[in-house]
Design a protein around this motif. Structure first.
Motif, PDB file in Angstrom:
ATOM      1  N   ILE A   2      47.424  53.029  63.834  1.00 19.80           N
ATOM      2  CA  ILE A   2      46.994  51.635  63.023  1.00 19.80           C
ATOM      3  C   ILE A   2      46.106  51.992  62.284  1.00 19.80           C
ATOM      4  O   ILE A   2      45.074  52.054  60.831  1.00 19.80           O
ATOM      5  CB  ILE A   2      46.568  50.615  64.599  1.00 19.80           C
ATOM      6  CG1 ILE A   2      47.627  49.942  65.023  1.00 19.80           C
ATOM      7  CG2 ILE A   2      45.404  49.713  64.083  1.00 19.80           C
ATOM      8  CD1 ILE A   2      47.258  49.277  66.231  1.00 19.80           C
ATOM      9  N   ILE A   3      44.646  53.158  62.939  1.00 19.18           N
ATOM     10  CA  ILE A   3      43.575  53.722  62.045  1.00 19.18           C
ATOM     11  C   ILE A   3      44.134  54.263  60.846  1.00 19.18           C
ATOM     12  O   ILE A   3      42.873  54.186  59.620  1.00 19.18           O
ATOM     13  CB  ILE A   3      43.144  54.121  63.552  1.00 19.18           C
ATOM     14  CG1 ILE A   3      42.144  53.237  63.981  1.00 19.18           C
ATOM     15  CG2 ILE A   3      42.101  54.888  62.673  1.00 19.18           C
ATOM     16  CD1 ILE A   3      41.760  54.185  65.374  1.00 19.18           C
ATOM     17  N   ILE A   4      45.239  54.250  60.807  1.00 25.40           N
ATOM     18  CA  ILE A   4      45.414  55.562  59.618  1.00 25.40           C
ATOM     19  C   ILE A   4      45.608  54.681  58.433  1.00 25.40           C
ATOM     20  O   ILE A   4      45.483  55.588  57.471  1.00 25.40           O
ATOM     21  CB  ILE A   4      46.623  56.545  60.350  1.00 25.40           C
ATOM     22  CG1 ILE A   4      46.285  57.951  61.264  1.00 25.40           C
ATOM     23  CG2 ILE A   4      47.789  57.304  58.747  1.00 25.40           C
ATOM     24  CD1 ILE A   4      47.426  58.548  61.234  1.00 25.40           C
ATOM     25  N   SER A   5      46.798  54.002  59.193  1.00 22.49           N
ATOM     26  CA  SER A   5      47.133  52.510  58.157  1.00 22.49           C
ATOM     27  C   SER A   5      45.937  51.522  57.347  1.00 22.49           C
ATOM     28  O   SER A   5      45.915  51.492  56.484  1.00 22.49           O
ATOM     29  CB  SER A   5      48.220  51.231  59.075  1.00 22.49           C
ATOM     30  OG  SER A   5      49.000  51.900  59.181  1.00 22.49           O
ATOM     31  N   PHE A   6      45.651  51.775  58.390  1.00 22.51           N
ATOM     32  CA  PHE A   6      43.872  51.173  57.792  1.00 22.51           C
ATOM     33  C   PHE A   6      42.855  52.193  56.957  1.00 22.51           C
ATOM     34  O   PHE A   6      42.599  51.542  55.666  1.00 22.51           O
ATOM     35  CB  PHE A   6      42.653  50.697  59.203  1.00 22.51           C
ATOM     36  CG  PHE A   6      41.866  50.172  58.683  1.00 22.51           C
ATOM     37  CD1 PHE A   6      40.961  49.204  58.319  1.00 22.51           C
ATOM     38  CD2 PHE A   6      40.663  51.170  59.295  1.00 22.51           C
ATOM     39  CE1 PHE A   6      39.694  48.748  57.797  1.00 22.51           C
ATOM     40  CE2 PHE A   6      38.801  50.453  58.872  1.00 22.51           C
ATOM     41  CZ  PHE A   6      39.106  49.365  57.841  1.00 22.51           C
TER      42      PHE A   6
END
Length: 908
Positions: free
Chosen positions: A815-819
């Motif tokens: 999720i953080i990588i996508s963000f």
């Protein structure tokens, strides 16, 4: 030996060749493909059309001397023009009113024919009537079917036909039709043609008579008649009235079928007789057919609208093309931003996923590029919404790749080889990738149906491009990763997928998994309460702001456009001859004199204005000698600011002595200028001069409500799908969080109402909706995986709550990588672009940030809350009592019956 080593790595080389070939093909064909796009005035110079509104009397006669005392007429007409632009599917336009009688409309089209079509459509007044050559007529209220509108159909011969539903049994229409039909059947019609076969008395072709029905517009009863459109009657022929014939129908069969319920007219391609019908000419025919349908359905206007002139209108964002010997893609800020986005996004993916990132980069570029090709193939207009749609499509492909690569890493940390990890990862990533694209298509369909014209381009990209991306990510991505993970030379190279070798358990020695990700121990529950309180406050404030400002500003929830755009002086003059250069030169000299000697705040007007001139436009008008051609021409003087009319302007001589001063509203009038002694102006009576302020009608940006509603409906469809996929409580939490996040995102700029933001930023909402939905999919999919892996049978609130919190921690990494990727892309485009585009990407930055916070900190407690409520409902619901089956009476056994039976048998 080196050759054999190269052959041993043929799968890796195949992967490299496929990746390189894909990128080279995109680069080699990009200019050819991109220059074929159909852009609007955002990215392409268009035209500004200027119209004048005039009063009509009850008989339809135009009163050119009438002066409107307020702006009601011009505003009413501008609103009608706005609706017609929407009907014509012009997605980006600007309408401005000037004074009480002038309207300016800016937009872009591809050809001069298309500009003429819109020009005629905007000024068209559909006061319809139908007549024959015997002066018998029927008004629209008599012969048209009031319950049906005109439409376009494809006839048996493949040509478009305009269909006009009629009231065939109407007495007046019957009178018109019957007379014309009798003339057609008896050969006494008004139109005479020579037959190619057969000889007459003079050796010429035989005369054939036809009779027609004539469809009029702007019809004036007892004044318009056949005698005034018949060129064989020079005494009565009036070219002005002849132009009021919209369509003609052969009276022998005006219905072109046996139903007699509608008039039909074929729209034939504009080609010479004997030529083949080409796809391009057929496309033009359908375009003309839609034009006639729009005219017929446009309705009446209370005022007469006259086209004055047109000129080039500057594009609003930037030009995407460079013109030279041939058209090429311009090195624009958007192109630079896109190139930087590709390079930096690729580096970020490589940093997080090493060699596996190459496959994701390839599938993302191919998916997005094919989406662009489809936009061009379907003739979809390239606008800002298209750009956001392509970015959304790219994110869908990137997130799909992140899902797949994270599954590979998870399987590696369980002790599987790269080959086995890829096989298992594909099985586990299959459904989540489908989830992502179902949400993408759902939002696209909703935007197409409900989002308005501007969002149709976004919808086409996300619907068709989404389906292509789904296939590429399920098949293409799997194939590329198969080539890497099945390469024998790379069998133990976990580091190529950012997997630490020392963290991979040895299954042969029965080692257990010891690494679950960098955030496995992260507890997101600590800050849930304050974040929930802040979110609730922002939600209430956003909803209140959207409702209040939307109610006060006629739907404009953001900063409203300034009322005044600029001020312009119109100098109109007429001539009996075209290109009257002497008159033009004389008027130009007087304008130059006026500007050189007039001062505003001690500045010469000549230094602060721009003068434009426009060629003569011919019109047929009634004069003392009859109907003559009158030529109109214009000069327009543009100020760089609006004037309120109260500014004092002074007129000075060559020695800077003031000869005259007056307020601007009075100064720029013929009476004032011609009365200045020593000015040597003295404009002729055929010249009109007026100062007009541009008041922008709030129509140069899309309505906020349709985009917001389309986004919420799309989330509803996607939420229903997720509800079916991931159980009731998770689906409800997903739907709630989606709506809250999008609403807060929409309300941010409404709360900051002082910012110069228009409702065009609403284009960012579908992107934000898609992003928050996909992040929730990552979390829910992780919970489902844990449930299957740990084989949990306990469905209690406490057990499932702990499992969801664990899934929250484990899924936080993707999720953080996508963000990070979305944040970079948004900041990248925000930095390189300007104006409305920069505001859109700023809203995406804010929306993406809100999405990540909502998913990581609020989804788990929301889902837990719904689970507890559902559990209480199920607990309180009495279970239906099972009916006990009646047991048969127990029969006591003894020796006596058996003996009786035995005796009975023996008795035989």
């Amino acid at each position: 030996m080196s050759i054999m080593g190269g052959l041993d790595m043929r799968r890796l080389w195949s992967h490299i060749i496929i990746t390189a070939t894909s990128l080279l093909m995109i680069g080699a064909t990009f200019n050819t493909v991109f220059t074929k796009i159909d852009s609007n005035i955002e990215f392409e110079s268009g035209r500004e059309l200027v119209f004048r509104v005039m009063q009509k009397d009850d008989d339809g006669n135009i009163d050119k001397e009438f002066v409107f005392g307020n702006d009601e007429a011009v505003k009413e007409t501008a609103k009608i023009m706005e609706e017609r632009l929407k009907t014509a599917e012009i997605s980006r336009y600007k309408i401005e009113t000037q004074g009480n009688d002038t309207i300016k409309v800016s937009f872009t089209q591809d050809t001069d024919q298309q500009y003429r079509i819109i020009e005629n459509y905007l000024s068209f007044n559909a006061t319809l009537a139908i007549s024959n050559s015997k002066e018998t007529y029927a008004l629209a209220t008599e012969f048209l079917n009031p319950d049906k509108k005109a439409y376009l159909e494809t006839s048996a011969n493949g040509l478009p036909a305009v269909v006009i539903p009629i009231n065939f049994d109407n007495e007046m229409f019957q009178a018109v039709y019957t007379e014309a039909k009798e003339m057609a059947d008896s050969g006494t019609g008004e139109v005479v043609q020579k037959s190619d076969s057969g000889q007459g008395e003079e050796g010429e072709g035989e005369e054939i008579h036809f009779a027609y029905l004539y469809l009029w517009y702007n019809y004036i009863e007892d004044y318009y008649s056949y005698s005034k459109i018949n060129q064989n009657s020079p005494d009565t022929y009036d070219p002005t009235i002849a132009n009021k014939i919209l369509m003609t129908f052969d009276a022998a069969n005006p219905f072109l079928d046996d139903k007699n319920d509608a008039l039909r007219s074929y729209i034939r391609p504009g080609i010479e007789e004997g030529q083949e019908i080409t796809p391009e000419s057929l496309k033009d025919a359908y375009e003309n057919g839609r034009y006639f349908v729009n005219l017929l359905n446009s309705g009446e206007m209370r005022y007469h609208v006259e086209f004055l002139f047109s000129h080039k209108a500057d594009l609003w964002v930037e030009d995407l093309f460079a013109l030279g010997n041939h058209m090429t893609v311009a090195f624009s800020r958007i192109l630079i931003a896109t190139l930087c986005a590709i390079a930096v996004t690729a580096l970020l993916l490589i940093y997080f996923y090493r060699l596996g990132a190459l496959s994701v980069i390839t599938t993302t570029l191919v998916s997005t590029y094919l989406g662009l090709i489809l936009v061009i193939s379907f003739g979809v207009e390239f606008n800002i919404a298209t750009l956001i749609g392509l970015l959304t499509l790219a994110i869908a492909s990137i997130v799909s790749g992140i899902i797949y690569l994270n599954k590979i890493k998870e399987e590696c940390y369980r002790g599987r080889s790269l080959k086995k990890a890829n096989e298992e990862a594909y099985k586990r990533a299959f459904l989540p990738i489908i989830d992502v694209h179902v949400i993408l298509v759902a939002i696209g369909v909703s935007c197409y149906l409900l989002g308005g014209i501007i969002m149709k381009a976004f919808a086409v990209v996300t619907i068709i491009g989404g389906l292509i991306s789904l296939v590429i990510n399920l098949l293409g991505l799997r194939g590329l990763l198969w080539l890497i993970t099945n390469e024998q030379k790379l069998a133990g190279r976990y580091d190529l997928f950012d997997v630490s070798d020392d963290q991979v358990p040895n299954v042969l020695e029965e080692e257990k998994q010891k690494y679950y990700g960098p955030n496995a121990e992260k507890d997101f529950r600590k800050r849930q309460k304050p974040i929930a309180i802040v979110s609730l406050i922002l939600l209430v404030a956003s909803v209140t702001s959207l409702i209040v400002f939307g109610s006060l500003n006629d739907g404009a929830v953001y900063h409203t456009t300034p009322a005044y755009g600029n001020s312009q002086i119109y100098v109109e003059y007429t001539s009996a001859t075209e290109e009257n250069t002497a008159l033009s030169a004389d008027i130009k000299a007087k304008i130059d004199t006026m500007l050189a000697h007039s001062y505003l705040d001690n500045q010469k007007l000549v230094d602060i204005v721009e003068v434009e001139n426009y060629d003569y436009v011919s019109r047929y008008e009634s004069t003392a000698s009859g109907v003559d051609t009158v030529y109109y021409a214009y000069y327009r003087i543009n100020f760089d600011r609006p004037l309120d009319g109260e500014e004092v302007i002074s007129y000075r001589d060559n020695n800077n002595h003031e000869l005259f001063n007056e307020e601007a509203s009075v100064f720029f009038t013929m009476d004032t200028l011609n009365s200045i002694t020593g000015a040597n102006l003295n404009f002729s009576p055929d010249v009109e001069l007026s100062l007009k302020n541009s008041v922008r009608v709030n129509a140069d940006h899309p309505s906020f409500a349709p985009i917001y509603v389309a986004t919420i409906v799309g989330l509803g469809i996607g939420g229903l799908y997720l509800l079916l996929r991931y159980r009731l409580t998770r689906g409800l939490a997903s739907l709630l969080l989606n709506v809250v996040t999008v609403t807060i995102t929409a309300g941010i700029f409404s709360l900051l109402h002082f910012l110069p933001v228009t409702s065009y930023v609403g284009v960012a909402l579908p992107f934000v909706a898609f992003f928050v939905s996909t992040m929730i999919v990552l979390l829910m999919d992780k919970e489902r995986s844990l449930l299957a892996d740990e084989r949990i049978r306990d469905n209690s609130v406490e057990t499932r709550g702990e499992l969801l919190n664990k899934a929250n921690s484990l899924s936080s990494t993707p999720i953080i990588i996508s963000f990070i990727l979305v944040l970079y892309l948004s900041v990248n485009y925000f930095a390189f672009t300007s104006g409305v585009l920069s505001w859109i990407f700023l809203l995406i930055i804010l929306g993406a940030s809100a999405s990540v916070v909502a998913v990581l900190f609020l989804f788990a407690p929301c889902a837990h809350f719904f689970h507890k409520i559902l559990a209480k409902i199920m607990l309180r619901t009495p279970k239906p009592k099972k009916k006990k089956k009646a047991r048969p009476a127990r029969v006591s056994k003894s020796a006596e019956p058996e003996e009786a039976i035995f005796i009975g048998i023996n008795d035989y």
